[in-house]
Write a protein that holds these residues in place. Structure first.
Motif: not given
Length: 522
Positions: A39-43, A123-128, A152-157
């Motif tokens: 249900h939730a990923y973080i890239f 929901y794709i949240i960039d720079e979470v 939810f798919i979160f993306a962060t640097t």
């Protein structure tokens, strides 16, 4: 149609098109095939390596009319809308501008509503990581008990800025920087599709400048194609981007290996005169010497470990046979120190030239010129600095030293004692205070005896500590100009100086003022 930049035009549309992230792509495909969708990923990972593209592809794989499938058709309404960024079931949110608690509360309200046409609402949240702590707290409840139709798919640097409470509720995928080889291969395909004309090594120069970001590399190529009107030369790349071409690095290292100081310094001179960044030059050299190190220690010549083009790899393996591993490691250390020097020296040229001369090894301590590596520059081959070891110090005192020591009397010490106390107090007030309580008793063979009453034994013990006693001796010797040792003793009372030791002129002064001798520096 409006012009599409290369980074958007050639954005990957399925898992197989994602460059340099094979493990991530394989894991996501297996999840889709097995139906084990979290249900939730973080890239997480650096910019421009495929995080958001992978999120969109996963959304298409789940919502495609033929799906869930690892090969979305790209033609159904769901795929087309997601590709064009107008799907009502795939909501992309910028974490930097939607970071507050009110924004997250609105999101929580919206997740209650089902998808419009697809199977999932993504929901794709960039720079979470930009979301505020209160915002994360508000999001936490939804992550704990998410609706079945929401992913939810979160993306962060900056994965380290995401709270552990959020990370523990997500499946985490780490995206790696893309290698130069992979970037060059991808750019070569793009060049063919765009019918661009480029010189050799242009793509490798762009790949190095992109620092592992394929998106940056595509954007740089796009910029250069406009600058050169479809024809791109290496000169265009170096002038526009300020980067270092492989030939320059190969040539400079050749000069260093051959101890050709003239040739090496001329390369630096030409580089600086073109207005290029010396720090970029140093960084490129460090990477080049890293490749030399790998080539030197690799028995099987593992060229896949070299982060450069195939042509340059050949040069690296040739040069690795001509230079020793200690020289390579010393050069890397010298270059790393030069990076620090850039922060302290106003002239980058000087720092860069110092680094090059150090790597040439033409100046060595304790070696005569004939023992140095021979240079093809006669005026430099003899520039070694010969440092002879200093002669052993004589244990016998000179007549001058003996005369000075003989002249040190208790009266001389008494005359300057207050100056010694004042000087010590500026650095160690407690030491000066304790020392001032002692009585100067006598001097024998340049040993000053200082007496303390038994009730001040603590003072004596503190002053006898090595760092304190040496500090006092250094300050006393600096004022007297003679080395003096100290000896602290305890006594029942403070003895006066024997009258026999008092000079006649001092006696007369005492008599005239009806005074007395106190062996203290008051």
């Amino acid at each position: 149609m409006a012009y599409l930049v290369f980074a958007r035009k050639y954005r990957p549309q399925n898992f197989d098109e994602i460059v340099g992230q094979d493990i991530v792509s394989k894991s996501l495909k297996n999840a889709v095939l097995s139906g084990r969708i979290a249900h939730a990923y973080i890239f997480s990972g650096p910019r421009g390596v495929g995080k958001t593209s992978s999120a969109r592809i996963l959304a298409k794989a789940l919502n495609c009319q033929e799906g869930p499938t690892i090969n979305p058709c790209g033609k159904c309404p769901a795929c087309v809308e997601i590709t064009q960024g107008r799907s009502l079931d795939v909501i992309e949110i910028d974490g930097a501008s939607n970071r507050g608690i009110e924004d997250i509360r609105n999101l929580r309200e919206n997740v209650k509503f089902g998808s419009t046409s697809g199977k999932y609402k993504v929901y794709i949240i960039d720079e979470v990581h930009q979301i505020t702590p209160d915002g994360f707290n508000a999001l936490l409840k939804t992550l704990e008990e998410p609706p079945a139709h929401v992913i939810f798919i979160f993306a962060t640097t900056a994965i380290h800025k995401v709270p552990p409470t959020i990370l523990s509720r997500c499946q985490r995928f780490e995206f790696r920087p893309i290698t130069i080889v992979k970037i060059v291969e991808t750019l070569e395909q793009l060049v063919k599709k765009e019918n661009l004309k480029i010189e050799n090594n242009v793509l490798s120069a762009i790949a190095r400048a992109s620092e592992g970001s394929l998106r940056d590399a595509e954007s740089l190529l796009d910029q250069l194609s406009s600058f050169g009107q479809g024809e791109i030369s290496i000169a265009d790349v170096t002038s526009l981007l300020g980067i270092i071409e492989d030939e320059l690095l190969v040539s400079l290292v050749d000069k260093i290996i051959k101890k050709d100081a003239d040739g090496a310094l001329l390369i630096v001179d030409n580089f600086i005169n073109q207005g290029k960044d010396a720090s970029v030059f140093i960084t490129s050299l460090i990477e080049y010497f890293r490749n030399l190190m790998v080539a030197k220690v690799s028995e099987k010549q593992l060229d896949k470990l070299l982060n450069t083009t195939s042509h340059t790899k050949e040069e690296v393996f040739k040069q690795a046979k001509l230079i020793s591993l200690p020289e390579i490691l010393r050069s890397i250390g010298t270059l790393a120190n030069t990076q620090e020097m850039f922060r302290r020296i106003d002239s980058p040229r000087i720092a860069l030239e110092i680094a090059i001369v150090s790597m040439l090894g033409i100046v060595k301590d304790n070696l005569s010129p004939e023992k140095l590596p021979q240079s093809n520059n006669s005026h430099l081959s003899n520039c070694a600095i010969k440092i002879d070891p200093p002669p052993p110090q004589s244990i016998k005192k000179t007549e001058e030293d003996a005369a000075q020591e003989a002249a040190v009397t208790l009266e001389r010490v008494l005359a300057i004692w207050q100056s010694v106390i004042d000087k010590i107090s500026k650095a160690k007030m407690s030491v000066a205070t304790y020392l001032n309580e002692g009585s100067l008793l006598k001097i024998e063979k340049n040993i000053l005896f200082i007496s303390f009453p038994k009730k001040l034994k603590f003072h004596k013990d503190v002053l006898e500590k090595r760092d304190n006693s040496e500090f006092i001796e250094q300050n006393l010797g600096a004022i007297l100009g003679v080395r003096i040792k100290l000896n602290f003793i305890l006594s029942d009372e403070r003895p006066n100086a024997p009258e026999a030791d008092i000079e006649p002129n001092i006696k007369s002064t005492i008599a005239a003022f009806k005074g007395k001798i106190i062996n203290r520096g008051h």
